[in-house]
Design a protein around this motif. Structure first.
Motif, short mmCIF file in Angstrom:
data_model
loop_
_atom_site.label_atom_id
_atom_site.label_comp_id
_atom_site.label_asym_id
_atom_site.label_seq_id
_atom_site.Cartn_x
_atom_site.Cartn_y
_atom_site.Cartn_z
N UNK A 1 55.74 37.82 26.46
CA UNK A 1 54.90 39.01 26.50
C UNK A 1 55.70 40.23 26.06
N UNK A 2 55.07 41.10 25.31
CA UNK A 2 55.73 42.37 25.01
C UNK A 2 55.18 43.42 25.96
N UNK A 3 55.73 44.59 25.85
CA UNK A 3 55.34 45.65 26.79
C UNK A 3 53.86 45.96 26.72
N UNK A 4 53.32 46.05 25.49
CA UNK A 4 51.92 46.43 25.36
C UNK A 4 51.00 45.33 25.90
N UNK A 5 51.47 44.08 25.81
CA UNK A 5 50.68 42.98 26.35
C UNK A 5 50.49 43.15 27.85
N UNK A 6 51.54 43.55 28.52
CA UNK A 6 51.46 43.71 29.97
C UNK A 6 50.54 44.87 30.31
N UNK A 7 50.64 45.91 29.50
CA UNK A 7 49.74 47.03 29.73
C UNK A 7 48.29 46.59 29.57
N UNK B 1 60.26 36.64 31.39
CA UNK B 1 60.25 37.79 30.49
C UNK B 1 60.11 39.00 31.39
N UNK C 1 56.89 40.68 32.36
CA UNK C 1 55.92 40.04 33.26
C UNK C 1 56.20 40.32 34.73
N UNK D 1 57.08 48.52 20.61
CA UNK D 1 56.30 47.43 21.15
C UNK D 1 56.93 46.07 20.83
N UNK D 2 58.17 45.90 21.29
CA UNK D 2 58.83 44.61 21.06
C UNK D 2 59.33 44.07 22.38
#
Lengths: 409, 303, 296, 262
Positions: free
Chosen positions: B67-73, C126, C129, C257-258
Motif C-alpha cells: 500500500x502507498x500512502x494515498x491508498x491508506x488515505x 508495510x 498499513x 505518493x510512493x
C-alpha cells in the motif's frame, strides 16, 4: 537410479540446456568470486544484486519495454553506480567497507521499492512482473541464456588469460602492484566490471540469492584447499560446476525441487566438507593427524622400551613411566607392530624385538639422546626439563632434522 | 543542522493541526482491494448512491501489493471496504479481517461455505483464493456481498445488481458453450502460475502450472521436463502466460517443446489476478472472462 | 495534502523502529558487522515456514517467534564459521544467509507453494498499513495501532539493554583484548547483542518491511559515525538523523505518493551523502587554510 | 644464562604456547623479580606478544603454566594491568581520552557498578601523570602516536595495579613521549611496582631496564641487565632462529601435531 541414468544421457534437450546453463553460470560466478574474495569484497555481489532494482525499474519507466537488453542496461548502470559508491565512500571517509556495503544496498533497494510503488499507479498492465526479474529461476534457463552465459564465460576467461598476473598481484597487495607501476585503477575497473556484468546477468537468470552464493561459497571452499590463486580458480570453478550439475540433477529427481536453491545447498555442503576435511586447515584433519601421531608415538615408545630392556642401559624406575600398559589402545598398537614384523610374541604375553624393530628402537633412543644434548647446549634448559621435552620431540625428529642436529652439536 | 529543529517542530505542529477535511460528497464510498471486485461492484451498485474505487491498479499482483500512502488515505475515507479474503491480499487480508470488527468491511469470500472452495492445506485451513474464475460461486459471493452492504445501507436499488448477476450467468453459459466446444482431450490449460484451478473445475479443463502461488517458491528441472513431455505427448497446441508473472519460464517450455519437434504456440496472455487497462474490453470483469475464454479457445483449437 | 491522526501514528511508528535499530546499528557499525541486517532479512524464511508448518496458521505471533529464532540461528552459524572454521567474517555471512534462504525456498516449494508463504506476504509489513491494524478493548475503545505498542515495547527493551550494558558494549567493541585481560567474558555480550539485533529486526520487519530495517540499522549510524567524536554522542546523533530522515522521507512519500519505507530509505541515503560531501568540502577548505601549519 | 629469584613477581614453568598452530614460545622457564623494570627483548616474531597474552590468559598455554605473584592469573587480575599493542585497536573509534582512561576502572568496578567520585579522581590523577589531562576531551583519532600510547598508560595507571604488562609502549612514539613514558616507568618503579615491557630497540634498552628477558621462541636468557647485556647473548637472541628448532616447529605446524603426549 533409472532417473540418474536418464539424466546423464541428456537425451532431453531441456535437461541439457538447464544443466549446461547451471554449470557455466557456476563457473562464471566462482571465477569472479575468487577475485572478490581475495580483494575482501565478498558481499559486493549481494550489494550489486540488490542494487540493480532501481536500474531495472527506471529502464522500464523510461523505455516502457521489458526486453532483456533494456533491463540489462538499467541493471548494469545501477549496479555499477552502487559498486562505485562503495569504493568512493570507503576511500574518502573512515567508514569501513561493511557499513558502506550495507548502506548502499539498503538505499538502492529502498529507492527501487519507491519507484516500484510509483509503477503500481502507472497505467499499462504490462508493468507487472518487473520485480519478478529480480527472482529469476535456474530451471527456466533457455538456449539464449546459455549462449549469453557462454559468451560471458569465454570473455571472462580471455580477460583472465590476458590480465592474470595483474589480477594476481592486485588481489594480494594493491600497494605493491601500484609501486611496480601496474595500472591498478585500470585493473580494478576491469575486475569490477566483470563482477557487475556477471551479477547483473545472473540475477535476471537465477535470482539474487543463488548469485550471491555462487560468488561466495565455492571460493570459500576452495580457499581451504590451497592458497595458490591458480589452483583456487580451478577448484572454485570445479566446485561451481559441480554445484550446477548436482543442483540440476537433484531437481530432476523429484517434483517441486527448485534447481537454484539446491545448487546453493550443494555448494554449502561442499563448503562444509572442505571446512571439515580439507588438509591442514580442515577441522577433521587436525583431529586425525593427532590420532595417527598418537599411534606412532605409542609404537615408537614400545620399540624403544623393548630396546632399552634388552640392552639394560636404563634404570628400571625410569622405564616404568612408559611401560606398556594393557589398555585396548595399547594392545591394538602391539598388534600393528606384530603385523609390521617389528616385534614377535613370546609366551607370558611378553614381546621381543625382531631385527627390524631393534634397529628402529635404537634409532629412536639415539634421537632422544641427540635432542637432550641439543637443547642442553642451545636452549639453556634446566637438566630436569630436558628429558620430558625429548620424550616428545624424539617422535618428531626425522632424517633431515637428525642430520641438522648432529652437525650443530 | 541545528536551525532545522524549529522547522521540524513547526511541521509536527502543522501535522496535528491539519485534520482530515470532511468530504462534501454525499455518496457512499466503497473501496475494493482488487480491481476485479471493484469492477463488479461498480456494475452492481447504483452510481448515484455509491462511488466505487479499487486500490490495486491493472496488472498488480495482489500477493505482493504494497500500500502507498494515498491508498491508506483512501481506505480510511471509505465507508465500506470490500476485499477478497482467503489471504489473497497477503498481510493486508489479516488487517482487514481485524478491521471488520469496527468498520464496515466485508470479504467477498466470507458468505460462501468453505466447502465450495478448493482446499490447499487442510490442517491450516487454507483455500485457493482465485475463486472469481468460478463464475457461479463468484456470482453468489457478489450477491451476498451486496446484501451485506444492504444491511448497512438499506435503500439499495437491487435492480442493477440483479441485472449484472444475470450478465455473469449468461457469460457463464456462454463460456461453457464455448469451451465445451473444444475436443475433450485438448482441454488442457497450461500456464506459468497456479491461478486457474477454479476455471478448470467449472469448465472441465485440466489445469497445469509451473509455479505455485508463493512468489519465493520455485519449480525444478523435473517439473519443467515433465510439463514439456506432457505437452509433446498430448500434442497440446498452445500454452498461456499470465499478466502478473515473468513470462520467461513459459518461454523456456515453448523452446523445450520445439526442440522435441512439437511446435507449441504461445496462446496469448491470460488475465488472472487483475484486470487489464480500463479502456480495453478486458478492463472489466466480464470482459476479462470473455477475453480469457476466447484466448483459450483460440489457442486450444489451433489445429 | 491533508494529514490526520494516522500520519502521526505512522510517523511515530517509523521513529519507534528507527530508535532501537539505530542504537543497535551504532554498535554493528563499530564492530564491522553491518551486513548482519541483510543476512537476517533473508535468513528468516525457514523460520516462517516452520512456524506455518507446525502451527498451521499464518498468525502473527508464531511467525514472529519462528522468524526471530531462525534469524538468531543464522547469526550463530555466522559466528561459528567465523570463529571455529576461521573464515573471514563477510564470507561466513554470505555462506550462512544464502544457505538459510535456500533451505527456506526448498521447503516452501516442496510443501507450501500453494499456501502462499513467503516473507514478503507473511512477515514483511508495510508501514502505511499500521494505522489500520488497531488494538481495541472489548468495549470498542481504540488503543491505537497494535504495532505501535509492540514497537514501543521493543524500543524500551533495547534501550534498557543498551543502558544496562552500555559499558560492556562499548568497551568490548573498542578493545576486546583489554576487557579479556581484566577477566570479563566478551562472548556473552556478543551473543546478547546479536539476539537483540535479531529480535528487533524481526519486529521491525513486521511493521515496516525488510529494506527499511537494513537502512535504519546502518544509515543513520554511519552518518553519525562520520561526525561524532564520542560514542554516546554518536548514538544521539544517529537517533536524530534517523528521526530527521523519517520526517522528510515521510513527507516525500506523501508528496510523490510512493512507498513510505522506500522513500525514507532514499532520504537516509541522501542525508548520508549530504553530510559526507559537506565534511569533505569542509576538510578541503580547512586544509587549504592551514596549508603550512604544522600538526602533530 | 637464567637467573632465578625468590618471591618472584612472575614465574613461568615449561611454558609453551602455539599461536595459529605454530609454536610461538617454547618451553620457557623463568622467574622475575619484584619492583624492577623488566625488558622483554627479541626479534620480530620471537613470541614476545604471545608471552604477554598467555600471561594474561588471553591465549591458553599448550603446556606449562604461569603464576603471577605466586597465584593463578584469575585470582590476581586486579593487581595486573595490561597495555595491548597500539596497533591492535581501531583508533577511529568515536571516544575520547578520558573515556579510554576510565576503562581502567572497569577492572575494579565491573561492568555495572557506578563510577564514584573517587574513581573519577583516580582517572584524573592518572591523566595528570601522563600529561594528558589537558587533552582529556580530544577524540582519540586526533592524537599522535605518543599521545595514544600515553592514553593507554593512563588507563593502565587507573587500574592501580602492582604489575604492569606493556606490549611495545615505545613503538611509533615521538622522542618527547618516549621520555615521558620512561619517566613514568621509573616513577612507578620507585613506588615498588613491577613493570614488564616488550621492547625491540637494543640501544635504548641499556638505559631503560634493570632486568632483561631475552627471547627467541626459546628463552635465551633472563637476568639482571649487566649480566645479560653481552654481545654473545644478544647475538644469540638476534642471530636468527635455530634451524633445527624452526624445522621442528614447521613440521609441527604443518602436520598439526601435539608436541607432548600425556
Amino acid at each position: 537410479m533409472e532417473k540418474i541414468t536418464e539424466f546423464f544421457s541428456f537425451s532431453d534437450t531441456t535437461i541439457l540446456t538447464v544443466t549446461l546453463g547451471s554449470i557455466l553460470l557456476g563457473i562464471l560466478g566462482s571465477v569472479v568470486g575468487v577475485f572478490t574474495y581475495l580483494r575482501k569484497r565478498v558481499l559486493i555481489g549481494d550489494v550489486i544484486a540488490h542494487s540493480v532494482l532501481p536500474g531495472l525499474v527506471l529502464g522500464f519507466l523510461v523505455l516502457n519495454e521489458k526486453s532483456f537488453i533494456v533491463l540489462l542496461i538499467g541493471a548494469l548502470i545501477s549496479g555499477g553506480l552502487s559498486s562505485f559508491l562503495v569504493d568512493y565512500i570507503t576511500h574518502h571517509s573512515k567508514l569501513k567497507t561493511d557499513a558502506a556495503l550495507a548502506l548502499v544496498l539498503g538505499v538502492f533497494f529502498g529507492f527501487g521499492t519507491f519507484l516500484l510503488t510509483k509503477l503500481q499507479g502507472h497505467s499499462g498492465a504490462s508493468q507487472a512482473g518487473i520485480d519478478a526479474y529480480l527472482f529469476g529461476q535456474a530451471a527456466a534457463i533457455d538456449l539464449f541464456d546459455v549462449q549469453v552465459i557462454g559468451v560471458c564465460c569465454v570473455l571472462l576467461l580471455l580477460t583472465l588469460l590476458i590480465f592474470f598476473r595483474g589480477f594476481n598481484i592486485l588481489s594480494f597487495d594493491e600497494q605493491f602492484a601500484y609501486s611496480i607501476g601496474m595500472p591498478t585503477q585500470w585493473l580494478k575497473f576491469v575486475l569490477t566490471s566483470m563482477t557487475i556484468i556477471t551479477v547483473a546477468l545472473g540475477v535476471q537468470l537465477v535470482g539474487v540469492v543463488l548469485m550471491s552464493a555462487l560468488l561466495i561459497t565455492p571460493t570459500s571452499a576452495a580457499r581451504f584447499w590451497t592458497s595458490k590463486v591458480k589452483i583456487m580458480l580451478l577448484l572454485a570453478a570445479l566446485f561451481g560446476a559441480f554445484g550446477g550439475l548436482s543442483g540440476a540433477l537433484i531437481s530432476y529427481l523429484n517434483y517441486r525441487m527448485p534447481t537454484g536453491p539446491w545448487i546453493v545447498i550443494v555448494l554449502s555442503f561442499l563448503a562444509f566438507l572442505s571446512f571439515v576435511f580439507a588438509p591442514k586447515k580442515g577441522v577433521l584433519f587436525r583431529l586425525f593427524s593427532n590420532v595417527f601421531f598418537k599411534i606412532k608415538i605409542q609404537k615408537e615408545n614400545i620399540l624403544k622400551d623393548l630396546f632399552l630392556l634388552e640392552n639394560e642401559t636404563i634404570e628400571i624406575e625410569e622405564l616404568q613411566e612408559h611401560q606398556p600398559s594393557q589398555s585396548v589402545f595399547n594392545r591394538w598398537v602391539q598388534r600393528i607392530l606384530v603385523y609390521e614384523k617389528k616385534i614377535k610374541k613370546m609366551e607370558n604375553r611378553r614381546f621381543t624385538l625382531t631385527a627390524l624393530g631393534r634397529a628402529q628402537g635404537s634409532k629412536i633412543f639415539e634421537r632422544h639422546k641427540l635432542w637432550e644434548k641439543y637443547i642442553g647446549k642451545y636452549m639453556h634448559l634446566m637438566r630436569d626439563h630436558v628429558h620430558t621435552d625429548a620424550e616428545g620431540i624424539e617422535h618428531i625428529i626425522d632424517e633431515e632434522i637428525e642430520r641438522d642436529l648432529k652437525s650443530s652439536i | 543542522m541545528r536551525f532545522q529543529f524549529p522547522i521540524i517542530l513547526l511541521l509536527v505542529i502543522l501535522l496535528f493541526a491539519c485534520k482530515q477535511n470532511p468530504s462534501n460528497d454525499k455518496k457512499v464510498k466503497v473501496i475494493a482491494t482488487t480491481n476485479i471486485i471493484g469492477n463488479c461492484l461498480e456494475n452492481m451498485l447504483d452510481s448515484h448512491q455509491f462511488s466505487v474505487q479499487s486500490l490495486m491498479g491493472p496488472g498488480i499482483d495482489p500477493h505482493k501489493y504494497k500500500a502507498s500512502h494515498s491508498d491508506i488515505k483512501l481506505l480510511n475515507s471509505a465507508d465500506v471496504i470490500v476485499y477478497n479474503g482467503l489471504h489473497l491480499e497477503g498481510k493486508m487480508s489479516q488487517i482487514l479481517e481485524k478491521l471488520s470488527k469496527t468498520r464496515q468491511v466485508v470479504a467477498v469470500s466470507e458468505a460462501i461455505d468453505k466447502k465450495e472452495f478448493i482446499l490447499v492445506d487442510s490442517q491450516a485451513g487454507l483455500y485457493d483464493p482465485h475463486f472469481w474464475f468460478n463464475l457461479g460461486l463468484w456470482r453468489t459471493a457478489l450477491d451476498k456481498t451486496v446484501k451485506q452492504i444492504q444491511k448497512w445501507y438499506p435503500n439499495i436499488d437491487f435492480e442493477k445488481a440483479n441485472k449484472y448477476l444475470a450478465e455473469i450467468d449468461s457469460t457463464n453459459m456462454w463460456a461453457k458453450s464455448q469451451l465445451l466446444d473444444i475436443p475433450e482431450d485438448a482441454r488442457v490449460l497450461i500456464t506459468s502460475h497456479d491461478a486457474f484451478h477454479y476455471f478448470g473445475n467449472s469448465y472441465n479443463i485440466q489445469v497445469k502450472a509451473l509455479q505455485g502461488i508463493s512468489t519465493v517458491s520455485e519449480f525444478g528441472l523435473k517439473d519443467i521436463v515433465e510439463l514439456i513431455d506432457f505437452i509433446v505427448g498430448n500434442q497440446i497446441p498452445s500454452i498461456f502466460i499470465e499478466n502478473s508473472i515473468n513470462p520467461k519460464s513459459i518461454n523456456s517450455v515453448i523452446q523445450g517443446a520445439r526442440k522435441k519437434g512439437h511446435e507449441v504456440a504461445l496462446g496469448g496472455e491470460l488475465f488472472s489476478d487483475a484486470l487489464g487497462d480500463a479502456q480495453n474490453p478486458e478492463g472489466t470483469y466480464v470482459g476479462m472472462i470473455k477475453y480469457n475464454v476466447r484466448t483459450i479457445k483460440k489457442g486450444l483449437n489451433h489445429d | 495534502m491533508s494529514m490526520g491522526i494516522d500520519d502521526i501514528w505512522i510517523f511515530a511508528c517509523a521513529c519507534l523502529v528507527a530508535i532501537p535499530c539505530t542504537i543497535l546499528g551504532c554498535f554493528l557499525v563499530l564492530r564491522n558487522m553491518s551486513m548482519i541486517g541483510d543476512a537476517i532479512g533473508h535468513a528468516v524464511l525457514p523460520g516462517i515456514f516452520c512456524a506455518y508448518y507446525f502451527y498451521h496458521s499464518k498468525a502473527t505471533f508464531p511467525v514472529l517467534i519462528g522468524a526471530s529464532l531462525s534469524g538468531l540461528a543464522a547469526t550463530f552459524l555466522i559466528q561459528w564459521i567465523h570463529k571455529k572454521v576461521k573464515l573471514q567474517s563477510d564470507a561466513s555471512i554470505g555462506i550462512s544467509y544464502t544457505l538459510f534462504f535456500a533451505i527456506g525456498v526448498i521447503l516452501v516449494s516442496a510443501f507450501g507453494a500453494q499456501a502462499d508463504i513467503d516473507q514478503d506476504c507473511i512477515l514483511h509489513g508495510e508501514i502505511a498499513q499500521i494505522p489500520l491494524d488497531t488494538l481495541s478493548l472489548n468495549d470498542g475503545f481504540s488503543l491505537g495501532p497494535r504495532q505501535f505498542w509492540m514497537l514501543l515495547g521493543n524500543t524500551l527493551l533495547v534501550v534498557a539493554f543498551c543502558l544496562l550494558g552500555y559499558r560492556a558494549l562499548w568497551s568490548t567493541s573498542f578493545d576486546e583484548h583489554f576487557i579479556k585481560s581484566i577477566g570479563i567474558g566478551v562472548l556473552f555480550w556478543q551473543f546478547s547483542l546479536m539476539g537483540m539485533v535479531s529480535l528487533t529486526s524481526v519486529v521491525s520487519f513486521e511493521s515496516v518491511g525488510a529494506i527499511l530495517v537494513i537502512v535504519f540499522l546502518v544509515g543513520p549510524a554511519s552518518t553519525a559515525y562520520l561526525i561524532a567524536k564520542q560514542l554516546n554522542k554518536m548514538i544521539w546523533w544517529s537517533i536524530l538523523f534517523a528521526i530527521h530522515a523519517c520526517f522528510w522521507g515521510y513527507l516525500a512519500a506523501i508528496l510523490f505518493d510512493g512507498s513510505i519505507a522506500g522513500s525514507i530509505a532514499t532520504t537516509m541515503g541522501i542525508q548520508f551523502f549530504v553530510v559526507f560531501f559537506f565534511l569533505k568540502w569542509a576538510q578541503n577548505s580547512s586544509n587549504k587554510s592551514l596549508d603550512l601549519q604544522d600538526y602533530e | 644464562m637464567i637467573e632465578n629469584v625468590k618471591d618472584p613477581s612472575l614465574e613461568a614453568h615449561n611454558l609453551t604456547v602455539f599461536y595459529q598452530k605454530r609454536p610461538a614460545i617454547w618451553n620457557l622457564d623463568f622467574t622475575l623479580p619484584k619492583g624492577k623494570i623488566i625488558g622483554i627483548m627479541g626479534p620480530n616474531g620471537s613470541g614476545k606478544s604471545t608471552l604477554l597474552k598467555s600471561i594474561m590468559g588471553i591465549l591458553k598455554p599448550n603446556d606449562g603454566w604461569v603464576k603471577v605473584f605466586q597465584r593463578k592469573i584469575d585470582d590476581v587480575r586486579f593487581k595486573v594491568s595490561y597495555v595491548p599493542q597500539r596497533q591492535s585497536i581501531d583508533w577511529d573509534f568515536p571516544t575520547n581520552v578520558f573515556e579510554v582512561a576510565k576503562m581502567g576502572r572497569i577492572s575494579s568496578k565491573g561492568l555495572f557498578k557506578r563510577f564514584t567520585k573517587t574513581d573519577l579522581e583516580i582517572v584524573k590523577e592518572s591523566l595528570h601523570r601522563v600529561n594528558m589531562y589537558d587533552m582529556r576531551n580530544r577524540q582519540i583519532s586526533e592524537l599522535s602516536g605518543g599521545q595514544q600510547q600515553r592514553t593507554f598508560l593512563a588507563r593502565a595507571l587507573s587500574q592501580e595495579a602492582d604489575l604492569f604488562i606493556m606490549d611495545e609502549p615505545f613503538a611509533g612514539v615521538d622522542a618527547a613521549s618516549e621520555k615521558a613514558i620512561i619517566g613514568l616507568l621509573n616513577e612507578l618503579k620507585s613506588k615498588g611496582k613491577t613493570l614488564l615491557v616488550v621492547h625491540h630497540d637494543l640501544h635504548s634498552a641499556k638505559n631503560y631496564f634493570d632486568w632483561l628477558v631475552l627471547l627467541n621462541t626459546r628463552l635465551v636468557g633472563s637476568g639482571p641487565l649487566e649480566k645479560l647485556y653481552t654481545d654473545e647473548l644478544l647475538s644469540e637472541t638476534y642471530g636468527g632462529t635455530l634451524t633445527s628448532l624452526s624445522k621442528i616447529a614447521t613440521k609441527i605446524e604443518k602436520q598439526g601435531l601435539p608436541i607432548r603426549h600425556k
